[in-house]
Motif scaffolding. Structure first.
Motif, PDB file in Angstrom:
ATOM      1  N   VAL A 287     -39.306   7.952 -15.597  1.00  0.00           N
ATOM      2  CA  VAL A 287     -38.626   6.782 -15.041  1.00  0.00           C
ATOM      3  C   VAL A 287     -39.463   6.207 -13.906  1.00  0.00           C
ATOM      4  CG1 VAL A 287     -36.531   5.946 -13.915  1.00  0.00           C
ATOM      5  CG2 VAL A 287     -36.372   7.755 -15.637  1.00  0.00           C
ATOM      6  N   GLN A 288     -39.609   4.902 -13.921  1.00  0.00           N
ATOM      7  CA  GLN A 288     -40.338   4.226 -12.859  1.00  0.00           C
ATOM      8  C   GLN A 288     -39.515   3.061 -12.337  1.00  0.00           C
ATOM      9  OE1 GLN A 288     -44.554   4.191 -15.071  1.00  0.00           O
ATOM     10  NE2 GLN A 288     -44.670   3.542 -12.924  1.00  0.00           N
ATOM     11  N   SER A 289     -39.657   2.807 -11.052  1.00  0.00           N
ATOM     12  CA  SER A 289     -39.041   1.610 -10.482  1.00  0.00           C
ATOM     13  C   SER A 289     -39.883   1.133  -9.310  1.00  0.00           C
ATOM     14  CB  SER A 289     -37.607   1.917 -10.022  1.00  0.00           C
ATOM     15  OG  SER A 289     -37.614   2.793  -8.911  1.00  0.00           O
ATOM     16  N   PRO A 290     -39.844  -0.182  -9.021  1.00  0.00           N
ATOM     17  CA  PRO A 290     -39.213  -1.188  -9.857  1.00  0.00           C
ATOM     18  C   PRO A 290     -40.055  -1.465 -11.103  1.00  0.00           C
ATOM     19  CG  PRO A 290     -40.423  -2.255  -8.099  1.00  0.00           C
ATOM     20  CD  PRO A 290     -40.561  -0.771  -7.871  1.00  0.00           C
ATOM     21  N   ARG A 291     -39.555  -2.230 -12.031  1.00  0.00           N
ATOM     22  CA  ARG A 291     -40.323  -2.597 -13.210  1.00  0.00           C
ATOM     23  C   ARG A 291     -41.272  -3.735 -12.918  1.00  0.00           C
ATOM     24  NH1 ARG A 291     -38.787  -1.553 -18.247  1.00  0.00           N
ATOM     25  NH2 ARG A 291     -40.919  -2.293 -18.597  1.00  0.00           N
ATOM     26  N   TYR A 292     -40.864  -4.603 -12.015  1.00  0.00           N
ATOM     27  CA  TYR A 292     -41.689  -5.744 -11.640  1.00  0.00           C
ATOM     28  C   TYR A 292     -41.613  -5.923 -10.120  1.00  0.00           C
ATOM     29  CZ  TYR A 292     -40.973  -6.724 -16.577  1.00  0.00           C
ATOM     30  OH  TYR A 292     -40.907  -6.619 -17.934  1.00  0.00           O
ATOM     31  N   LYS A 293     -42.739  -6.361  -9.562  1.00  0.00           N
ATOM     32  CA  LYS A 293     -42.765  -6.622  -8.124  1.00  0.00           C
ATOM     33  C   LYS A 293     -43.752  -7.735  -7.852  1.00  0.00           C
ATOM     34  CE  LYS A 293     -41.415  -5.363  -3.946  1.00  0.00           C
ATOM     35  NZ  LYS A 293     -39.993  -5.343  -3.533  1.00  0.00           N
ATOM     36  N   ILE A 294     -43.288  -8.733  -7.104  1.00  0.00           N
ATOM     37  CA  ILE A 294     -44.153  -9.825  -6.690  1.00  0.00           C
ATOM     38  C   ILE A 294     -44.168  -9.838  -5.171  1.00  0.00           C
ATOM     39  CG2 ILE A 294     -44.555 -12.312  -6.739  1.00  0.00           C
ATOM     40  CD1 ILE A 294     -42.959 -12.410  -9.347  1.00  0.00           C
ATOM     41  N   ILE A 295     -45.356  -9.746  -4.605  1.00  0.00           N
ATOM     42  CA  ILE A 295     -45.474  -9.748  -3.146  1.00  0.00           C
ATOM     43  C   ILE A 295     -46.634 -10.646  -2.739  1.00  0.00           C
ATOM     44  CG2 ILE A 295     -44.528  -7.428  -2.854  1.00  0.00           C
ATOM     45  CD1 ILE A 295     -47.421  -6.442  -2.479  1.00  0.00           C
ATOM     46  N   GLU A 296     -46.631 -11.025  -1.482  1.00  0.00           N
ATOM     47  CA  GLU A 296     -47.752 -11.780  -0.939  1.00  0.00           C
ATOM     48  C   GLU A 296     -48.811 -10.793  -0.446  1.00  0.00           C
ATOM     49  OE1 GLU A 296     -45.410 -15.789   0.571  1.00  0.00           O
ATOM     50  OE2 GLU A 296     -46.168 -14.346   2.029  1.00  0.00           O
ATOM     51  N   LYS A 297     -50.042 -11.238  -0.477  1.00  0.00           N
ATOM     52  CA  LYS A 297     -51.119 -10.370   0.002  1.00  0.00           C
ATOM     53  C   LYS A 297     -50.858  -9.973   1.452  1.00  0.00           C
ATOM     54  CE  LYS A 297     -54.195 -14.191   1.222  1.00  0.00           C
ATOM     55  NZ  LYS A 297     -55.521 -14.836   0.945  1.00  0.00           N
ATOM     56  N   LYS A 298     -51.340  -8.805   1.772  1.00  0.00           N
ATOM     57  CA  LYS A 298     -51.198  -8.182   3.081  1.00  0.00           C
ATOM     58  C   LYS A 298     -49.842  -7.515   3.288  1.00  0.00           C
ATOM     59  CE  LYS A 298     -54.519 -11.238   5.381  1.00  0.00           C
ATOM     60  NZ  LYS A 298     -54.789 -12.115   6.550  1.00  0.00           N
ATOM     61  N   GLN A 299     -48.931  -7.687   2.340  1.00  0.00           N
ATOM     62  CA  GLN A 299     -47.640  -7.016   2.427  1.00  0.00           C
ATOM     63  C   GLN A 299     -47.748  -5.602   1.856  1.00  0.00           C
ATOM     64  OE1 GLN A 299     -44.809  -8.318   3.999  1.00  0.00           O
ATOM     65  NE2 GLN A 299     -46.419  -9.733   4.616  1.00  0.00           N
ATOM     66  N   PRO A 300     -46.858  -4.698   2.285  1.00  0.00           N
ATOM     67  CA  PRO A 300     -46.834  -3.357   1.693  1.00  0.00           C
ATOM     68  C   PRO A 300     -45.963  -3.338   0.439  1.00  0.00           C
ATOM     69  CG  PRO A 300     -45.274  -3.470   3.490  1.00  0.00           C
ATOM     70  CD  PRO A 300     -45.945  -4.819   3.434  1.00  0.00           C
ATOM     71  N   VAL A 301     -46.222  -2.344  -0.411  1.00  0.00           N
ATOM     72  CA  VAL A 301     -45.405  -2.181  -1.613  1.00  0.00           C
ATOM     73  C   VAL A 301     -45.386  -0.693  -1.982  1.00  0.00           C
ATOM     74  CG1 VAL A 301     -47.342  -2.559  -3.202  1.00  0.00           C
ATOM     75  CG2 VAL A 301     -45.002  -3.044  -3.955  1.00  0.00           C
TER      76      VAL A 301
END
Lengths: 110, 115
Positions: B5-19
């Motif tokens: 199991v993985q989450s999230p399935r999708y992620k959109i972030i701006e550069k320089k942000q953490p994820v």
């Protein structure tokens, strides 16, 4: 690290035609695995080959490991639209670490 | 048997942000892998865990990537700060020492887009 070359990169076949993808390494391999990734999906394990000259079959799929354990092939007989996807070989450095090839993307024209 | 199991399935972030990405392997699988897959390429190993120990992280860009597998079960992969070139699918896989073929079971992946 180990390098593996997979050819062809793309293959378009008419449904019912055969398909083969090849995987080549410059070094002797301990094992090789094959995976299939459907469009939008994740890699799914198909088979592992360990012995020199080994041949394994799964229905219409035939997997071969070269005598020198430096190359391998996957052959699909009479392709079907369900065979669409990208086929990856993954070479083993020991059992738990794999280096994946770039894959062969198979398209089947109905 | 539940899969990886993985989450999230999708992620959109701006550069320089953490994820951060999370993975829950198949129950009983002691080996856990994080891969990055760029479009049209095969998966590339980032890090491999045996239980809670990272035994191969040579391909992990350590200046911005970090991973942990506390208690040898779930794992988290973090990127801080993200760059445009980090856009890819991040795959988690697990395997078991008791599996004869040592096949790797992959999760559905997290598709990261960095804008």
């Amino acid at each position: 690290g180990q390098q593996v070359m997979q050819i062809p990169q793309y293959q378009h076949v008419q449904e019912g035609e055969d398909f083969t993808t090849y995987c080549n390494s410059s070094t002797t391999l301990s094992n090789i695995q094959w995976y299939k990734q459907r469009p939008g999906g994740h890699p799914v394990f198909l088979i592992q080959l360990v012995k020199s000259g080994e041949v394994k079959k799964q229905k219409r799929l035939t997997f071969q490991f070269g005598e020198a354990k430096k190359n391998s092939s996957l052959h699909i007989t009479a392709t079907q639209t369900t065979d669409v996807g990208t086929y990856f070989c993954a070479i083993g450095a020991g059992s738990y670490q794999l280096t994946f090839g770039k894959g062969t993307k198979l398209s089947v024209i109905p | 048997e539940a899969g990886v199991v993985q989450s999230p399935r999708y992620k959109i972030i701006e550069k320089k942000q953490p994820v951060a990405f999370w993975c829950n392997p198949i129950s009983g699988h002691n080996t856990l892998y994080w891969y990055r897959q760029n479009l049209g390429q095969g998966p590339e190993l980032l890090i491999r865990y045996e239980n809670e120990e990272a035994v191969d992280d040579s391909q992990l860009p350590k200046d911005r990537f970090s991973a942990e597998r506390l208690k040898g079960v779930d794992s988290t992969l973090k990127i801080q700060p993200a760059e445009l070139g980090d856009s890819a699918v991040y795959l988690c896989a697990s395997s078991s020492w008791t599996s004869g073929d040592h096949e790797q079971y992959f999760g559905p992946g997290t598709r990261l887009t960095v804008t």
